[in-house]
Design a protein around this motif. Structure first.
Motif, PDB file in Angstrom:
ATOM      1  N   ALA A 112       0.829  -1.207   0.000  1.00 60.57           N
ATOM      2  CA  ALA A 112       0.000   0.000   0.000  1.00 60.57           C
ATOM      3  C   ALA A 112       0.866   1.261   0.000  1.00 60.57           C
ATOM      4  O   ALA A 112       0.564   2.231  -0.701  1.00 60.57           O
ATOM      5  CB  ALA A 112      -0.931   0.000   1.208  1.00 60.57           C
ATOM      6  N   HIS A 123      -5.582   7.196  -2.061  1.00 55.47           N
ATOM      7  CA  HIS A 123      -6.265   6.385  -3.064  1.00 55.47           C
ATOM      8  C   HIS A 123      -5.320   5.346  -3.673  1.00 55.47           C
ATOM      9  O   HIS A 123      -5.717   4.211  -3.937  1.00 55.47           O
ATOM     10  CB  HIS A 123      -6.853   7.277  -4.157  1.00 55.47           C
ATOM     11  CG  HIS A 123      -8.110   7.969  -3.728  1.00 55.47           C
ATOM     12  ND1 HIS A 123      -8.334   9.303  -3.953  1.00 55.47           N
ATOM     13  CD2 HIS A 123      -9.205   7.509  -3.080  1.00 55.47           C
ATOM     14  CE1 HIS A 123      -9.520   9.632  -3.463  1.00 55.47           C
ATOM     15  NE2 HIS A 123     -10.057   8.557  -2.927  1.00 55.47           N
ATOM     16  N   LEU A 168      -5.052   2.595  -1.133  1.00 60.30           N
ATOM     17  CA  LEU A 168      -6.253   1.761  -1.102  1.00 60.30           C
ATOM     18  C   LEU A 168      -6.255   0.749  -2.241  1.00 60.30           C
ATOM     19  O   LEU A 168      -6.609  -0.417  -2.052  1.00 60.30           O
ATOM     20  CB  LEU A 168      -7.507   2.635  -1.183  1.00 60.30           C
ATOM     21  CG  LEU A 168      -7.985   3.276   0.115  1.00 60.30           C
ATOM     22  CD1 LEU A 168      -9.157   4.209  -0.164  1.00 60.30           C
ATOM     23  CD2 LEU A 168      -8.385   2.224   1.134  1.00 60.30           C
ATOM     24  N   ILE A 174      -6.340  -3.203  -1.530  1.00 61.22           N
ATOM     25  CA  ILE A 174      -7.467  -4.019  -2.006  1.00 61.22           C
ATOM     26  C   ILE A 174      -6.976  -5.160  -2.888  1.00 61.22           C
ATOM     27  O   ILE A 174      -7.407  -6.314  -2.733  1.00 61.22           O
ATOM     28  CB  ILE A 174      -8.485  -3.135  -2.761  1.00 61.22           C
ATOM     29  CG1 ILE A 174      -9.221  -2.216  -1.769  1.00 61.22           C
ATOM     30  CG2 ILE A 174      -9.492  -3.997  -3.523  1.00 61.22           C
ATOM     31  CD1 ILE A 174     -10.104  -1.182  -2.431  1.00 61.22           C
ATOM     32  N   ILE A 206      -9.429   0.651   8.856  1.00 64.37           N
ATOM     33  CA  ILE A 206      -8.869   1.481   7.786  1.00 64.37           C
ATOM     34  C   ILE A 206      -9.204   2.948   7.995  1.00 64.37           C
ATOM     35  O   ILE A 206      -8.333   3.818   7.939  1.00 64.37           O
ATOM     36  CB  ILE A 206      -9.386   1.019   6.407  1.00 64.37           C
ATOM     37  CG1 ILE A 206      -8.899  -0.396   6.095  1.00 64.37           C
ATOM     38  CG2 ILE A 206      -8.911   1.975   5.310  1.00 64.37           C
ATOM     39  CD1 ILE A 206      -9.540  -1.004   4.864  1.00 64.37           C
ATOM     40  N   GLN A 241      -6.766   6.125   8.816  1.00 65.29           N
ATOM     41  CA  GLN A 241      -6.717   7.338   7.999  1.00 65.29           C
ATOM     42  C   GLN A 241      -6.904   8.587   8.854  1.00 65.29           C
ATOM     43  O   GLN A 241      -6.250   9.612   8.624  1.00 65.29           O
ATOM     44  CB  GLN A 241      -7.800   7.270   6.922  1.00 65.29           C
ATOM     45  CG  GLN A 241      -7.500   6.259   5.823  1.00 65.29           C
ATOM     46  CD  GLN A 241      -8.665   6.112   4.856  1.00 65.29           C
ATOM     47  OE1 GLN A 241      -9.804   5.914   5.271  1.00 65.29           O
ATOM     48  NE2 GLN A 241      -8.385   6.206   3.577  1.00 65.29           N
ATOM     49  N   ILE A 298     -16.424   2.934   1.932  1.00 63.91           N
ATOM     50  CA  ILE A 298     -16.015   3.569   0.677  1.00 63.91           C
ATOM     51  C   ILE A 298     -16.886   4.792   0.385  1.00 63.91           C
ATOM     52  O   ILE A 298     -16.382   5.866   0.030  1.00 63.91           O
ATOM     53  CB  ILE A 298     -16.100   2.568  -0.498  1.00 63.91           C
ATOM     54  CG1 ILE A 298     -15.062   1.442  -0.339  1.00 63.91           C
ATOM     55  CG2 ILE A 298     -15.927   3.281  -1.835  1.00 63.91           C
ATOM     56  CD1 ILE A 298     -13.632   1.894  -0.502  1.00 63.91           C
TER      57      ILE A 298
END
Length: 269
Positions: free
Chosen positions: A63, A97, A100, A104, A129, A133, A212
């Motif tokens: 990530a 982003h 993420l 994922i 998550i 953040q 999301i």
């Protein structure tokens, strides 16, 4: 008086040639706290305790690499002339982003190898998550980045902000919107919302999709206030575009999985 305002020291600790920055310490704290919460929840969901330890050991490095690559790609005009700065992630420049996307993809592969449900893992991880953040944005605070446009000191005082935040928002002779704080508070609210949604017993995958949607709504509006955004066009920021895509995709997946009978199992099953 203003000339005497000094930013907080970005360095957490110096051990000889090794310098540890607050940016890394704060992000690391978010990861560890998120891991702790995910481990507790995974045990409640009947998964082995080490499942999320194994996943995090893979997902976090990937990530971070993806978050940095995403940022560098969209700032290539600068980094093509400063190649030595590409690895310097302690200076900031990690795009959430991008992170993420990397996380994922890693989780999809991990779930397939372990014979686990990606959606089950994603539901368990969602609160972790968004909390990570929320904590990570304070790394931006220490670096005096991810802020909005200029404001007055009176504006910040009217928000009833503590003095250390107001002073840290004084950058190169001007005060700025603490957009890092706005997003952190939005994410903390989202964390508690997801904890409440756990009790509703949504269908599998819908807790993650809720994350999301919630995160993307907040990011779209807060990104519009920032001055350091990666731009897609002269008026549209890349993060805003991605947020719109994610909201549409999450709603579409939600509807598709229900109509096709792919979401029969519920989160607490």
């Amino acid at each position: 008086m203003l000339a005497n305002i000094q930013p907080l020291d970005r360095v957490f600790l110096e051990l000889g040639p090794i310098t540890i920055y607050w940016y890394g310490v704060i992000i690391g704290t978010g990861v560890l706290l998120g891991l702790f919460l995910a481990m507790r929840e995974s045990e409640r969901r009947g998964l082995p305790k080490e499942t999320f330890v194994d996943l995090v050991l893979l997902a976090v490095p990937i990530a971070i690499l993806c978050a940095r690559a995403y940022y560098v790609i969209f700032q290539w005009d600068y980094y093509s002339k400063h190649l030595a700065e590409i690895p310097q992630i302690w200076q900031g420049g990690l795009a959430i982003h991008g992170g993420l996307i990397g996380a994922i993809i890693t989780t999809v592969v991990f779930a397939k190898i372990r014979g686990l449900s990606f959606w089950k893992l994603a539901d368990i991880a969602a609160p972790s998550i968004i909390l990570g953040q929320a904590i990570g944005r304070w790394g931006n605070f220490m670096n005096q980045e991810a802020h909005g446009g200029p404001v007055t000191r009176e504006f910040l005082e009217n928000l009833r902000l503590p003095e250390f935040i107001i002073n840290q928002m004084y950058i190169n002779g001007e005060y700025y919107h603490p957009t890092f704080l706005y997003e952190s508070l939005w994410n903390v609210t989202g964390f508690f919302l997801l904890l409440l949604l756990r009790k509703i017993n949504l269908r599998r995958g819908e807790l993650f999709l809720s994350y999301i949607i919630w995160y993307s709504i907040g990011r779209f509006f807060i990104e519009g206030m920032r001055t350091d955004s990666l731009m897609l066009t002269d008026t549209l920021r890349m993060a805003q575009f991605i947020s719109i895509v994610l909201i549409i995709a999450a709603i579409g997946i939600w509807i598709f999985r229900r109509t096709k009978g792919l979401a029969k199992e519920r989160y607490l099953d």
